[in-house]
Design an enzyme around this catalytic site. Structure first.
Site, mmCIF file in Angstrom:
data_model
loop_
_atom_site.group_PDB
_atom_site.id
_atom_site.type_symbol
_atom_site.label_atom_id
_atom_site.label_comp_id
_atom_site.label_asym_id
_atom_site.label_seq_id
_atom_site.Cartn_x
_atom_site.Cartn_y
_atom_site.Cartn_z
ATOM 1 N N HIS A 147 0.798 -1.229 0.000
ATOM 2 C CA HIS A 147 0.000 0.000 0.000
ATOM 3 C C HIS A 147 0.831 1.281 0.000
ATOM 4 O O HIS A 147 0.561 2.219 0.752
ATOM 5 C CB HIS A 147 -0.957 0.006 1.195
ATOM 6 C CG HIS A 147 -2.022 -1.054 1.132
ATOM 7 N ND1 HIS A 147 -2.465 -1.599 -0.043
ATOM 8 C CD2 HIS A 147 -2.736 -1.666 2.128
ATOM 9 C CE1 HIS A 147 -3.418 -2.500 0.216
ATOM 10 N NE2 HIS A 147 -3.588 -2.580 1.519
ATOM 11 N N HIS A 222 -9.740 2.067 0.494
ATOM 12 C CA HIS A 222 -9.645 0.966 1.452
ATOM 13 C C HIS A 222 -10.710 1.040 2.550
ATOM 14 O O HIS A 222 -10.412 0.832 3.729
ATOM 15 C CB HIS A 222 -8.243 0.966 2.063
ATOM 16 C CG HIS A 222 -7.756 -0.377 2.503
ATOM 17 N ND1 HIS A 222 -8.293 -1.063 3.565
ATOM 18 C CD2 HIS A 222 -6.782 -1.174 2.018
ATOM 19 C CE1 HIS A 222 -7.650 -2.198 3.733
ATOM 20 N NE2 HIS A 222 -6.731 -2.295 2.788
ATOM 21 N N GLU A 360 -11.524 -3.900 -2.580
ATOM 22 C CA GLU A 360 -10.614 -2.885 -3.119
ATOM 23 C C GLU A 360 -10.422 -3.131 -4.614
ATOM 24 O O GLU A 360 -9.812 -4.128 -4.997
ATOM 25 C CB GLU A 360 -9.254 -2.971 -2.412
ATOM 26 C CG GLU A 360 -9.334 -2.938 -0.900
ATOM 27 C CD GLU A 360 -8.141 -3.659 -0.261
ATOM 28 O OE1 GLU A 360 -7.002 -3.509 -0.733
ATOM 29 O OE2 GLU A 360 -8.363 -4.390 0.712
#
Ligand code: BGC
Length: 395
Positions: A147, A222, A360
């Site tokens: 991420h 997210h 996601e």
């Protein structure tokens, strides 16, 4: 007569007060409920949310539509901190996990509600090669990159600009310039995210980015949903569909093995609605590696642009969520790392195992190192463009 009028007026006042108290909610479990509003123009309001540890001011914007849906977005991480949706009786409740204060987001956030970049999901060993240059990124998830690194887009302060409200929608524009070399990525990456709330109870998330050097990009959102509106419930009873004939099995460190596996006859088959909990505890090597679902599905109809790819339904509340995207993949993460240590928005409570799920939308994990995956390279002069919509209704 005068006395009778006085008594009537007094009774009406008392009734109104009782109604107002019921609408604003009382008690810990009710504090995220709001009353149904109607016929109001969509609007955006702004207030201060706090100050970061290094002194940057963080704003909170509330997007409201004419049906009474509200989405709170803070400029720290572009995080959706609250999102109210009606149940089948028209009662609005917050359906996304998060915190009540900026300090909590800064101290420890498993990406609750956040924008993710520059690269959503994992890159093996934090390494990739572009034009014969090898780039080393932060290894912030075991030996892998996750991420966007140590300070990804979820931890930076975005510049917000509310767009003039339209009759049927409101838009908040967020921009962020990630400079060349930030978190190890090449190129100055100028990113824009448009959050649009419509009067159809749809939240559109549109991502755009340009770079002055060849680079890689994979942006996502997210949010952890719990459609029950009570974060002490698990999400195991939510019924999910994912329009995918295949998914990407992972190794022990959750990097795709490169195999594109058929979902038929496996717990990964969500082509027909199935409760998240139905097979999550099956004996299955992939489920043990993810501690549940933590995988990317290879979506069908990849060349069809924006199309519906996933749904989630919570029977008791009647809340139904439909997700459409332009992306080729979707990661279903079932809150397997929530362990009761993080404080909930509900006073005195914590987020327990599997009390939120994320869907996601994204390109596949580790794409820069997997030649059979769709490419994630952005060249100078090109525009990265990605769109995902979340639509709430009841049934
Ligand atoms: C990842 C999980 C990770 C989680 C962090 C998800 O997107 O797939 O593996 O633990 O984010 O909250």
């Amino acid at each position: 007569m005068k006395n009778l009028n006085d008594i009537l007026q007094f009774n009406i006042l008392i009734l109104l007060s009782i109604l107002m108290i019921q609408c604003t909610g009382t008690g810990a479990k009710q504090n995220n409920k709001t009353a149904l509003k109607s016929n109001e123009m969509p609007q955006i309001t702004k207030e201060m949310f706090g100050t970061t540890f290094n002194g940057q001011a963080v704003e909170k914007y509330t997007l409201s539509n004419s049906l009474g849906m509200q989405v709170d977005i803070i400029t720290y991480g572009g995080i959706i901190t609250r999102w109210t949706a009606p149940n089948k009786d028209g009662v609005f409740q917050d359906v996304v996990l998060g915190y009540n204060s900026l300090d909590q987001y800064m101290e420890s956030n498993p990406y609750f509600g956040a924008l993710i970049g520059r690269y959503g999901n994992r890159i093996a060993n934090g390494q990739f090669t572009l034009n014969n240059n090898t780039y080393q990124l932060a290894q912030n998830n075991g030996k892998n990159h996750l991420h966007g690194g140590d300070k990804g887009f979820d931890k930076v302060v975005w510049t917000a600009e509310p767009m003039p409200p339209k009759d049927d929608s409101v838009t908040l524009k967020l921009t962020y310039l990630s400079v060349d070399g930030e978190e190890g990525y090449p190129g100055n990456l100028q990113t824009t995210v448009l959050y649009t709330l419509t009067n159809e109870n749809v939240l559109d998330v549109e991502y755009k980015a340009t770079s002055d050097q060849e680079t890689i990009v994979n942006l996502t959102q997210h949010t952890y949903f719990n459609l029950s509106g009570d974060f002490s419930n698990t999400i195991l009873d939510h019924e999910i569909t994912i329009d995918a004939d295949a998914y990407l099995p992972v190794d022990e460190t959750l990097i795709p093995t490169g195999v594109v596996a058929d979902v038929s006859g496996t717990p990964f088959d969500f082509r027909n609605a199935k409760a998240i909990g139905k097979q999550i505890n099956d004996t299955n090597e992939q489920l043990s590696r993810g501690l549940g679902y933590d995988h990317c599905w290879v979506l069908n109809n990849q060349n069809s642009g924006l199309r519906e790819v996933a749904t989630a339904y919570h029977k008791d509340s009647g809340r139904y969520l439909e997700i459409a995207t332009t992306e080729p993949g979707i990661q279903l993460y079932t809150g397997n790392f929530l362990d009761g240590t993080l404080p909930s928005k509900q006073k005195g409570e914590t987020y327990n195992y599997r009390t939120g799920f994320c869907l996601e939308t994204q390109h596949f994990p580790d794409s820069p190192n997997q030649s059979n995956f769709p490419i994630v390279v952005l060249k100078p002069g090109e525009m990265y463009n990605s769109k995902t919509t979340f639509k709430f209704s009841t049934k």
